[in-house]
Every structure is written in C-alpha cells, then in structure tokens.
Design a protein around this motif. Structure first.
Motif, PDB file in Angstrom:
ATOM      1  N   MET A 183       0.833  -1.198   0.000  1.00 53.74           N
ATOM      2  CA  MET A 183       0.000   0.000   0.000  1.00 53.74           C
ATOM      3  C   MET A 183       0.869   1.249   0.000  1.00 53.74           C
ATOM      4  O   MET A 183       1.834   1.358   0.755  1.00 53.74           O
ATOM      5  N   PHE A 195       0.298   5.640  -0.070  1.00 52.41           N
ATOM      6  CA  PHE A 195      -0.694   6.686   0.147  1.00 52.41           C
ATOM      7  C   PHE A 195      -0.061   8.062  -0.070  1.00 52.41           C
ATOM      8  O   PHE A 195       1.136   8.236   0.132  1.00 52.41           O
ATOM      9  N   TYR A 217      -0.645  12.085   1.214  1.00 52.49           N
ATOM     10  CA  TYR A 217      -1.310  12.988   2.154  1.00 52.49           C
ATOM     11  C   TYR A 217      -0.926  14.426   1.843  1.00 52.49           C
ATOM     12  O   TYR A 217       0.129  14.697   1.271  1.00 52.49           O
ATOM     13  N   GLN A 267      -0.576  18.237   3.888  1.00 51.17           N
ATOM     14  CA  GLN A 267      -0.595  18.949   5.158  1.00 51.17           C
ATOM     15  C   GLN A 267      -0.503  20.438   4.852  1.00 51.17           C
ATOM     16  O   GLN A 267       0.574  20.976   4.552  1.00 51.17           O
ATOM     17  N   GLN A 285      -2.103  22.994   9.582  1.00 46.69           N
ATOM     18  CA  GLN A 285      -3.171  21.993   9.623  1.00 46.69           C
ATOM     19  C   GLN A 285      -2.600  20.597   9.825  1.00 46.69           C
ATOM     20  O   GLN A 285      -1.391  20.389   9.777  1.00 46.69           O
ATOM     21  N   SER A 286      -3.510  19.662  10.008  1.00 47.20           N
ATOM     22  CA  SER A 286      -3.100  18.275  10.161  1.00 47.20           C
ATOM     23  C   SER A 286      -2.981  17.605   8.792  1.00 47.20           C
ATOM     24  O   SER A 286      -3.162  18.234   7.753  1.00 47.20           O
ATOM     25  N   LEU A 287      -2.687  16.324   8.806  1.00 46.71           N
ATOM     26  CA  LEU A 287      -2.555  15.575   7.560  1.00 46.71           C
ATOM     27  C   LEU A 287      -3.931  15.122   7.081  1.00 46.71           C
ATOM     28  O   LEU A 287      -4.749  14.634   7.871  1.00 46.71           O
ATOM     29  N   LEU A 299      -5.652  12.671   3.994  1.00 46.70           N
ATOM     30  CA  LEU A 299      -5.390  11.690   2.948  1.00 46.70           C
ATOM     31  C   LEU A 299      -5.963  12.171   1.623  1.00 46.70           C
ATOM     32  O   LEU A 299      -7.143  12.519   1.550  1.00 46.70           O
ATOM     33  N   GLU A 348      -9.975  10.276  -2.023  1.00 48.21           N
ATOM     34  CA  GLU A 348     -10.854  10.634  -0.908  1.00 48.21           C
ATOM     35  C   GLU A 348     -11.775  11.775  -1.342  1.00 48.21           C
ATOM     36  O   GLU A 348     -11.524  12.466  -2.341  1.00 48.21           O
ATOM     37  N   ALA A 399       2.286   1.192   3.714  1.00 45.19           N
ATOM     38  CA  ALA A 399       1.978   0.109   4.637  1.00 45.19           C
ATOM     39  C   ALA A 399       2.471  -1.159   3.960  1.00 45.19           C
ATOM     40  O   ALA A 399       2.213  -1.355   2.768  1.00 45.19           O
ATOM     41  N   SER A 450      -2.170  -1.760   9.480  1.00 43.86           N
ATOM     42  CA  SER A 450      -2.540  -0.357   9.464  1.00 43.86           C
ATOM     43  C   SER A 450      -1.413   0.582   9.850  1.00 43.86           C
ATOM     44  O   SER A 450      -1.557   1.777   9.743  1.00 43.86           O
ATOM     45  N   GLN A 491       1.516   2.822   9.212  1.00 44.01           N
ATOM     46  CA  GLN A 491       2.043   3.466   8.025  1.00 44.01           C
ATOM     47  C   GLN A 491       3.348   4.176   8.368  1.00 44.01           C
ATOM     48  O   GLN A 491       3.520   4.702   9.469  1.00 44.01           O
ATOM     49  N   PHE A 495      -3.255   5.190  16.974  1.00 41.74           N
ATOM     50  CA  PHE A 495      -1.816   5.366  16.939  1.00 41.74           C
ATOM     51  C   PHE A 495      -1.455   6.754  17.471  1.00 41.74           C
ATOM     52  O   PHE A 495      -2.251   7.696  17.392  1.00 41.74           O
ATOM     53  N   TYR A 508       1.657   9.341  16.497  1.00 42.36           N
ATOM     54  CA  TYR A 508       2.809   9.649  15.674  1.00 42.36           C
ATOM     55  C   TYR A 508       3.491  10.882  16.259  1.00 42.36           C
ATOM     56  O   TYR A 508       2.842  11.754  16.836  1.00 42.36           O
ATOM     57  N   TYR A 532       0.836  13.658  16.970  1.00 42.42           N
ATOM     58  CA  TYR A 532      -0.438  13.467  16.276  1.00 42.42           C
ATOM     59  C   TYR A 532      -1.064  12.150  16.719  1.00 42.42           C
ATOM     60  O   TYR A 532      -0.401  11.104  16.700  1.00 42.42           O
ATOM     61  N   SER A 538      -7.209   4.501  12.572  1.00 40.67           N
ATOM     62  CA  SER A 538      -7.215   3.709  11.345  1.00 40.67           C
ATOM     63  C   SER A 538      -8.635   3.260  11.038  1.00 40.67           C
ATOM     64  O   SER A 538      -9.298   2.642  11.876  1.00 40.67           O
ATOM     65  N   ALA A 570      -8.648  -1.519   7.258  1.00 44.10           N
ATOM     66  CA  ALA A 570      -8.101  -0.563   8.240  1.00 44.10           C
ATOM     67  C   ALA A 570      -6.871   0.113   7.696  1.00 44.10           C
ATOM     68  O   ALA A 570      -5.845   0.200   8.361  1.00 44.10           O
ATOM     69  N   GLN A 571      -6.952   0.616   6.462  1.00 43.96           N
ATOM     70  CA  GLN A 571      -5.777   1.205   5.844  1.00 43.96           C
ATOM     71  C   GLN A 571      -5.731   2.721   5.915  1.00 43.96           C
ATOM     72  O   GLN A 571      -4.668   3.311   5.817  1.00 43.96           O
ATOM     73  N   PHE A 591      -6.178  11.776  11.011  1.00 42.36           N
ATOM     74  CA  PHE A 591      -5.306  12.399  11.990  1.00 42.36           C
ATOM     75  C   PHE A 591      -6.028  13.484  12.773  1.00 42.36           C
ATOM     76  O   PHE A 591      -6.912  14.173  12.255  1.00 42.36           O
ATOM     77  N   GLY A 592      -5.602  13.634  14.027  1.00 43.22           N
ATOM     78  CA  GLY A 592      -6.013  14.801  14.793  1.00 43.22           C
ATOM     79  C   GLY A 592      -5.192  16.002  14.371  1.00 43.22           C
ATOM     80  O   GLY A 592      -4.299  15.912  13.532  1.00 43.22           O
ATOM     81  N   GLN A 593      -5.519  17.147  14.968  1.00 40.04           N
ATOM     82  CA  GLN A 593      -4.876  18.400  14.588  1.00 40.04           C
ATOM     83  C   GLN A 593      -3.449  18.516  15.083  1.00 40.04           C
ATOM     84  O   GLN A 593      -2.706  19.388  14.627  1.00 40.04           O
TER      85      GLN A 593
END
Lengths: 115, 110
Positions: free
Chosen positions: A31, A33, A35, A37, A41-43, A45, A58, A96, A102, A104, B34, B36, B86, B90, B95-96, B100-102
């Motif tokens: 996998m 991906f 993203y 940012q 801000q946050s990440l 997808l 997405e 991944a 899950s 990454q 998770f 990070y 962060y 998932s 579950a890929q 994310f939070g802020q």
C-alpha cells in the motif's frame, strides 16, 4: 521499516503550472498513500495509490487535479496540476507493508509553495 | 463520521513533570489508534499503537472505549520529548486509511 524518499524535497512554483512529486521505497510494499498537510493543519489523505490500477481518491480530491501513478510496488508519483496558491502545502507519501497492516511509515515530505 | 480530536494545540510543561496529551475519537467500528511524533527537522514517525500495549521512550497510551479516548502519557518529561504529536485513527476496509487529529505541539521547559 521501509526507507522512503521523496523528490523534490521542496519547490516554488508559479500558479497555473504542474509539479510531479516522486516517492521511492527501498522494498516492495503493498500500500502507498499520498497525504497533504496545509500550513498549520493536520494531515489529510488525498488518495491510495494502487499498483496497476487507478488510484482511490478521498472525498474532495479528484484525479484531474491530483493524478497519481503507481507503476510498481516501490514507486509512485503525485502530480499537482494547474496549481494555485491554495495548493501550497507539504505533500507526504506513506506506505503500509501489507494489506491489513494499518501501521504506516512516512516519507520526508515535499514542501510546495505556489506563487 | 470518523474524527480525531486533540483539544490542545500547544502544551508546555517543565522537565521532570508528568505529561498527558489528550486524544478523543469518534468511530462506529472497532478502533485502532496510533500516536505519531514529529521531532524538529525530522519526518513523521510512529511512536506507538494501542494494539501493542507497549511503552516507547517512556510513553504509554491506553485505549478507553467508554470515554472514546487514547491519551498519551509520560510520568517524567524530558527535554528531548519536545515535538509535534499526532493522534491517528485507522479506518476503512482493511483498516488502511488514517484519520489524523490536529496535533499538539509539546514543549518541555528546562
């Protein structure tokens, strides 16, 4: 964990142009991906890069704006097309190592500034 | 909808003091969470995952399904813990997909 590199590390581009970002992994991964940012801000997808088929995007992201290639299990590209200043962000590649795993791992990111 | 909330954008504590970074999630399925961390001038890296129930660099995090929380804790903060943290959830088939939070910027004062 896989070692992930991205090129370029940063770029400054003019609006209306396109930039292709490369992501290279040192081992085969199932996998990949992409993203985004945005500043402060946050990440978020953008899409899952699928080997041998079209990427899965997405909500809010479309292929015309962010075309993605994934020719093999170690490489992917993301193109940011027809750029505007709102596209100024850090773009990150992640992997991944198998489907269903899950965890990454992330590349160093590409910092894009659009003027 | 899936959501991860980190209520504190900034957190500052003194060296040796306990640290708790808050994370709450919203997800109808079975959550996998998770933490990070991104140190200055380094890439985002996995700190720990709830399934492992491990302690990394003195940090632990317990999943509390009743409170839908996954707070990150460390009993004695060190200066090298200063970083951006962060929390991520998932979701999706296999579950890929990570949501994310802020993020919380943790600063440890000497």
């Amino acid at each position: 964990s896989a070692v992930i590199s991205q090129k370029p590390s940063r770029d400054i581009c003019q609006r209306g142009t396109s930039l292709t970002i490369q992501c290279q992994v040192d081992s085969q991964v199932t996998m990949m991906f992409w993203y985004r940012q945005q500043p402060g801000q946050s990440l978020t997808l953008i899409a899952t890069a699928n080997q041998g088929s079209e990427a899965t995007y997405e909500s809010g992201f479309v292929i015309d704006k962010f075309p993605i290639s994934r020719p093999n299990l170690t490489f992917s590209t993301l193109t940011v097309s027809n750029m505007s200043p709102e596209d100024s962000s850090i773009y990150l590649c992640s992997v991944a190592q198998a489907f269903g795993l899950s965890e990454q791992y992330f590349g160093p990111g590409t910092r894009l500034t659009v003027t | 909808a899936q959501r991860v909330t980190q209520p504190e954008k900034l957190l500052s504590v003194f060296k040796g003091a306990p640290v708790e970074l808050k994370c709450n999630y919203s997800y109808s399925g079975s959550p996998e969470l998770f933490w990070y961390v991104q140190y200055s001038r380094q890439r985002l890296q996995l700190l720990l995952r709830h399934i492992s129930r491990e302690s990394i660099k003195g940090f632990t995090a317990d999943l509390n399904k009743g409170e839908t929380s996954f707070h990150l804790k460390k009993p004695f903060a060190q200066e090298e813990d200063s970083a951006m943290y962060y929390c991520a959830l998932s979701v999706g088939q296999g579950a890929q997909k990570l949501v994310f939070g802020q993020g919380t910027r943790l600063t440890i004062n000497p």
